[in-house]
Write a protein that holds these residues in place. Sequence first.
Motif, short mmCIF file in Angstrom:
data_model
loop_
_atom_site.label_atom_id
_atom_site.label_comp_id
_atom_site.label_asym_id
_atom_site.label_seq_id
_atom_site.Cartn_x
_atom_site.Cartn_y
_atom_site.Cartn_z
N LYS A 25 0.86 -1.18 0.00
CA LYS A 25 0.00 0.00 0.00
C LYS A 25 0.90 1.23 0.00
O LYS A 25 1.12 1.84 1.04
N PRO A 26 1.43 1.59 -1.14
CA PRO A 26 2.43 2.66 -1.16
C PRO A 26 1.85 4.07 -1.05
O PRO A 26 2.55 4.99 -0.65
N TYR A 27 0.59 4.26 -1.43
CA TYR A 27 0.00 5.59 -1.36
C TYR A 27 -0.61 5.81 0.02
O TYR A 27 -1.02 4.87 0.70
N TYR A 28 -0.67 7.08 0.42
CA TYR A 28 -1.27 7.35 1.72
C TYR A 28 -1.99 8.69 1.72
O TYR A 28 -1.69 9.59 0.93
N PHE A 29 -2.95 8.80 2.62
CA PHE A 29 -3.63 10.06 2.92
C PHE A 29 -3.48 10.29 4.41
O PHE A 29 -3.65 9.37 5.21
N SER A 30 -3.17 11.50 4.81
CA SER A 30 -2.99 11.78 6.23
C SER A 30 -3.63 13.11 6.62
O SER A 30 -3.82 14.00 5.79
N LEU A 31 -3.94 13.20 7.90
CA LEU A 31 -4.47 14.43 8.49
C LEU A 31 -3.65 14.74 9.72
O LEU A 31 -3.50 13.89 10.61
N SER A 32 -3.09 15.96 9.78
CA SER A 32 -2.24 16.35 10.91
C SER A 32 -2.86 17.53 11.66
O SER A 32 -3.42 18.44 11.04
#
Length: 250
Positions: A25-32
């Motif tokens: 799973k090389p792609y990611y979405f993040s919330l900081s």
Amino acid sequence: MKIKIITVILVLFLANSMLGQSNTKPYYFSLSYASEPYDERIFGLRQSAVDRIREWNVERNYQHSTKYLKAEIGYSFFSYAKFQFNLGVGFAKEWNFYYRSYNQCAIESPCHRDMRYLDKYNYSLMSLNIDPKYQIVSYKNWKLIAGVGLLPSVKLISRYHDKNSLETRNLSKVEFFSMEINPNLGVCYRQFEVNFFYRLWHAKKVDRVIHTTFSGSGHPILAADFEKRNPTKFGVTLKYRFNIKRKVEK
């Protein structure tokens, strides 16, 4: 703010059920989300005026900390190895609440030379996140990881709320905003990841709307366009990894 964070978490769980499981799973979405002390420095005014402004903030509980929220999408290299290199692009918002004088002439021309005040201001930012990580330990589907993030940011839009006229003055100008070095420690479970980070080093462009240079009683730090002031900043990042699958035609 809490509603937005809860909404993003729900979206991540729904995406997980829709995309299913896979090996990589090389792609990611993040919330900081992060917070730091507000900038209470006031230059160019008599000490009596500075004391009155600070007293006004205390009486009306305007001493809110600076808030920071960022959404990011990126790609992770070397996902099978203990060493991992993450590269992401994010859009962020920084909110500041502090009653202070400001320089209207840095925003628009012609302008007024009389003393004006604002009670809040915010920045819309775009950032590049260079974040190498190392897997410290792994147990079944759990991993403990550590890394150091390099975060250069540019400012897209600045918004200043004029307390006197109750108007919001916008300044659309793409320029360097800051550079941060953020050590981080995180826990991974399958494609979910939680990271806690701390700002170790910070260089930032001086906002000339807030801190002006033309005052006769200024400060030596205002002679330069950049400063290395680094108030304590802590934050947390929620990350979800996924695949982008392509249909192969036969």
